[in-house]
Design a protein around this motif. Structure first.
Motif, PDB file in Angstrom:
ATOM      1  N   LEU A  20     -41.287   4.580 -43.131  1.00 14.11           N
ATOM      2  CA  LEU A  20     -40.897   4.458 -41.726  1.00 14.11           C
ATOM      3  C   LEU A  20     -41.416   5.660 -40.944  1.00 14.11           C
ATOM      4  O   LEU A  20     -41.667   6.733 -41.510  1.00 14.11           O
ATOM      5  N   ALA A  21     -41.589   5.482 -39.650  1.00 16.58           N
ATOM      6  CA  ALA A  21     -42.071   6.567 -38.806  1.00 16.58           C
ATOM      7  C   ALA A  21     -41.036   7.692 -38.731  1.00 16.58           C
ATOM      8  O   ALA A  21     -39.829   7.454 -38.755  1.00 16.58           O
ATOM      9  N   LEU A  22     -41.543   8.936 -38.652  1.00 14.16           N
ATOM     10  CA  LEU A  22     -40.697  10.116 -38.500  1.00 14.16           C
ATOM     11  C   LEU A  22     -40.797  10.592 -37.061  1.00 14.16           C
ATOM     12  O   LEU A  22     -41.902  10.798 -36.539  1.00 14.16           O
ATOM     13  N   ILE A  43     -43.245  17.881 -33.533  1.00 16.88           N
ATOM     14  CA  ILE A  43     -44.063  16.669 -33.632  1.00 16.88           C
ATOM     15  C   ILE A  43     -43.217  15.506 -33.162  1.00 16.88           C
ATOM     16  O   ILE A  43     -42.157  15.229 -33.732  1.00 16.88           O
ATOM     17  N   GLN A  44     -43.677  14.820 -32.128  1.00 18.24           N
ATOM     18  CA  GLN A  44     -42.892  13.728 -31.556  1.00 18.24           C
ATOM     19  C   GLN A  44     -42.793  12.542 -32.505  1.00 18.24           C
ATOM     20  O   GLN A  44     -41.716  11.967 -32.683  1.00 18.24           O
ATOM     21  N   GLN A  45     -43.897  12.165 -33.130  1.00 21.26           N
ATOM     22  CA  GLN A  45     -43.885  11.005 -34.036  1.00 21.26           C
ATOM     23  C   GLN A  45     -44.988  11.145 -35.069  1.00 21.26           C
ATOM     24  O   GLN A  45     -46.102  11.571 -34.755  1.00 21.26           O
ATOM     25  N   SER A  65     -37.833   3.888 -45.825  1.00 16.47           N
ATOM     26  CA  SER A  65     -37.454   5.243 -46.256  1.00 16.47           C
ATOM     27  C   SER A  65     -38.071   6.290 -45.336  1.00 16.47           C
ATOM     28  O   SER A  65     -39.196   6.138 -44.852  1.00 16.47           O
ATOM     29  N   HIS A  66     -37.306   7.360 -45.102  1.00  7.62           N
ATOM     30  CA  HIS A  66     -37.784   8.517 -44.333  1.00  7.62           C
ATOM     31  C   HIS A  66     -38.036   9.654 -45.309  1.00  7.62           C
ATOM     32  O   HIS A  66     -37.093  10.218 -45.865  1.00  7.62           O
TER      33      HIS A  66
END
Length: 285
Positions: free
Chosen positions: A183-185, A207-209, A149-150
């Motif tokens: 999950l990563a954003l 923000i890259q990650q 999930s995001h």
């Protein structure tokens, strides 16, 4: 002599082959009888769906049936082997239960509710469920598949979403974006909705990650124009990427500056003086 030797060797070979064939047949037949020991009378524990896929924040619900094909009533104790932090609930006839009484030859319906642990990683989790009576144990092998999930949350470190500012000045608002999903954003950007002529900038602007469970601080620089009337004003700050978004509503109370206050008082005094002057001048006529 040679004929007798050949005969003995052939007889020995036949004996070895017969013994091998017997062991093979016996080896295959023996396991086939073992499952019948689970329920000698044909009682069963089944579910319409054995595998359910859902997000980690949802409840997995399985519809199951428990059949007692014996000639006497049985009380089945219900249990499940859960991963750490997970919870299970059994429900039947509108109530939550831990055991179920099933009459001879009857079938009872029940719901199995499984709640994953907070932050459980995306994966397939086996959940063995058992119904135990005095003479037998019925097993049901369920699977819960956690989807990735995001999700994100935009707020402040203290949770407070209000502040004060003087007209014509700037205010630094410390925001906090948190990855609350599994999950990563990636590529998180920021935007704002402010009152007319107000301006807001963000640092960092992107923000890259942001990995699951991580938090990052972001500074929103809010500029209030001169001559803004005193009062409460609402600004909305939004953090967004392709699959998710979160908005924080911030209330800012604007106060007038001391100089503006003195100027206002001076204008009032001048107006009063001018009126008094007119009264004295024209009042003599």
């Amino acid at each position: 002599m040679n004929s007798a030797g050949n005969f003995n060797r052939k007889s020995s070979s036949r004996g070895v082959y017969c013994l091998f064939a017997f062991l093979v047949v016996f080896g295959f037949l023996l396991p086939l009888k073992v499952p019948a020991q689970d329920s000698r009378d044909g009682s069963s524990f089944t579910a319409s769906l054995l595998n359910i896929e859902a997000p980690v924040n949802e409840t997995f619900r399985y519809q199951a049936t428990l059949t007692n094909n014996s000639d006497q009533a049985r009380i089945y104790q219900l249990s499940a082997e859960m991963p750490e932090g997970w919870r299970v609930a059994f429900k039947a006839r509108g109530s939550q239960i831990t055991s179920l009484n099933v009459e001879p030859g009857r079938t009872e319906s029940l719901t199995i509710e499984i709640r994953p642990a907070y932050g459980a990683a995306p994966s397939t989790y086996p959940v063995p469920v058992q119904a135990r009576a005095a003479n037998e144990t019925l097993s049901l092998d369920l699977e819960a598949v956690i989807e990735g999930s995001h999700e994100m949350e935009l707020t402040t470190p203290t949770g407070r979403l209000s502040g004060e500012i003087t007209e014509g000045e700037k205010a630094e608002i410390l925001l906090q974006v948190k990855n609350t999903g599994s999950l990563a954003l990636n590529d998180i950007t920021f935007s704002s909705q402010t009152p007319p002529n107000w301006q807001a900038t963000f640092s960092p602007a992107e923000i890259q990650q942001l990995d699951p469970g991580e938090t990052m601080d972001v500074i929103a620089m809010l500029s209030v124009p001169d001559k803004t009337l005193a009062g409460d004003y609402v600004s909305k700050f939004t953090a967004k990427n392709a699959p998710s978004t979160s908005t924080a509503t911030f209330r800012m109370t604007v106060k007038t500056s001391m100089l503006s206050g003195w100027v206002g008082i001076l204008v009032i005094l001048l107006a009063i003086g001018f009126v008094f002057y007119l009264i004295r001048k024209f009042g003599r006529r």
